[in-house]
Design a protein around this motif. Structure first.
Motif, short mmCIF file in Angstrom:
data_model
loop_
_atom_site.label_atom_id
_atom_site.label_comp_id
_atom_site.label_asym_id
_atom_site.label_seq_id
_atom_site.Cartn_x
_atom_site.Cartn_y
_atom_site.Cartn_z
N PHE A 137 11.07 74.38 11.93
CA PHE A 137 10.97 73.78 13.06
C PHE A 137 11.79 74.67 14.07
O PHE A 137 12.48 75.31 13.93
N GLY B 193 12.77 72.11 6.71
CA GLY B 193 12.60 71.18 5.75
C GLY B 193 12.08 71.89 4.41
O GLY B 193 11.40 72.96 4.67
N ASP C 200 15.60 67.72 4.71
CA ASP C 200 15.53 68.58 6.17
C ASP C 200 17.03 68.73 6.69
O ASP C 200 17.64 67.76 6.02
N ARG D 15 15.07 72.60 13.09
CA ARG D 15 15.45 71.89 11.74
C ARG D 15 14.71 72.76 10.70
O ARG D 15 13.87 73.59 11.23
N ASN E 253 7.76 66.82 17.18
CA ASN E 253 9.01 67.17 17.98
C ASN E 253 9.17 68.75 17.95
O ASN E 253 10.39 69.03 18.34
N SER E 254 8.26 69.65 17.58
CA SER E 254 8.61 71.09 17.55
C SER E 254 7.60 71.61 18.22
O SER E 254 6.58 71.41 18.48
N ASP F 51 19.39 70.13 10.00
CA ASP F 51 19.49 70.60 11.31
C ASP F 51 20.69 71.77 11.25
O ASP F 51 20.82 72.32 12.46
N TYR G 74 7.78 61.80 7.58
CA TYR G 74 8.77 62.42 8.21
C TYR G 74 8.40 63.86 8.81
O TYR G 74 8.84 64.23 9.69
N LEU H 119 8.75 65.45 12.46
CA LEU H 119 9.43 66.65 12.90
C LEU H 119 8.53 67.52 13.62
O LEU H 119 8.64 68.32 14.52
#
Length: 134
Positions: free
Chosen positions: A84, A89, A105, A87, A10-11, A107, A3, A7
């Motif tokens: 990120f 974590g 994590d 987000r 996508n950052s 947001d 996971y 993340l």
């Protein structure tokens, strides 16, 4: 950890501090993400940085020289933290094995502000790892 990699993919930015080394199966993908333009600021204990730089000397050198990675050492960060774009974590480790045992994590903007307020003083007091030529 899978996971975490989702993340990461996508950052465009990553600020990370951790108490253990990067999982070997993800090193190449993390390297590729940084080389593709993800700005990264990483803080690890000195022993972990020594392990990373000796195990992956060419990758570490190229990332430091690219300016996409800032690597620093600090021995007091208490847990894993990844910040990120939108987000954060948190990682917790088993005290006996040292293996990641929990990753959560969120947001939530307040949690992200808390994470930045925690990360920034550690970053300010961390010892930077110089680029190989500098």
């Amino acid at each position: 950890m899978m996971y975490f990699m989702t993340l990461l993919r996508n950052s465009e930015t990553l600020r990370v501090s951790d108490t253990s080394r990067v999982n070997l199966i993800f090193v190449d993908e993390i390297h590729d993400q940084i080389r593709s333009g993800m700005a990264s600021d990483a803080i690890y204990p000195p022993a972990v940085v020594e392990d990373i730089t000796s195990t992956y000397p060419d990758a570490t050198e190229s990332l430091l020289e690219s300016g996409q990675l800032t690597l620093s050492t600090h021995d007091a960060f208490p847990f894993g933290l990844a910040i990120f774009d939108d987000r954060i974590g948190l990682g917790g480790y088993d005290p006996d094995s040292g293996l990641l045992s929990a990753f959560v994590d969120t947001d939530d903007p307040d949690a992200r502000a808390w994470a930045l307020a925690l990360f920034d003083p550690y970053r300010a007091s961390a010892a930077p790892v110089p680029t190989p030529r500098g």
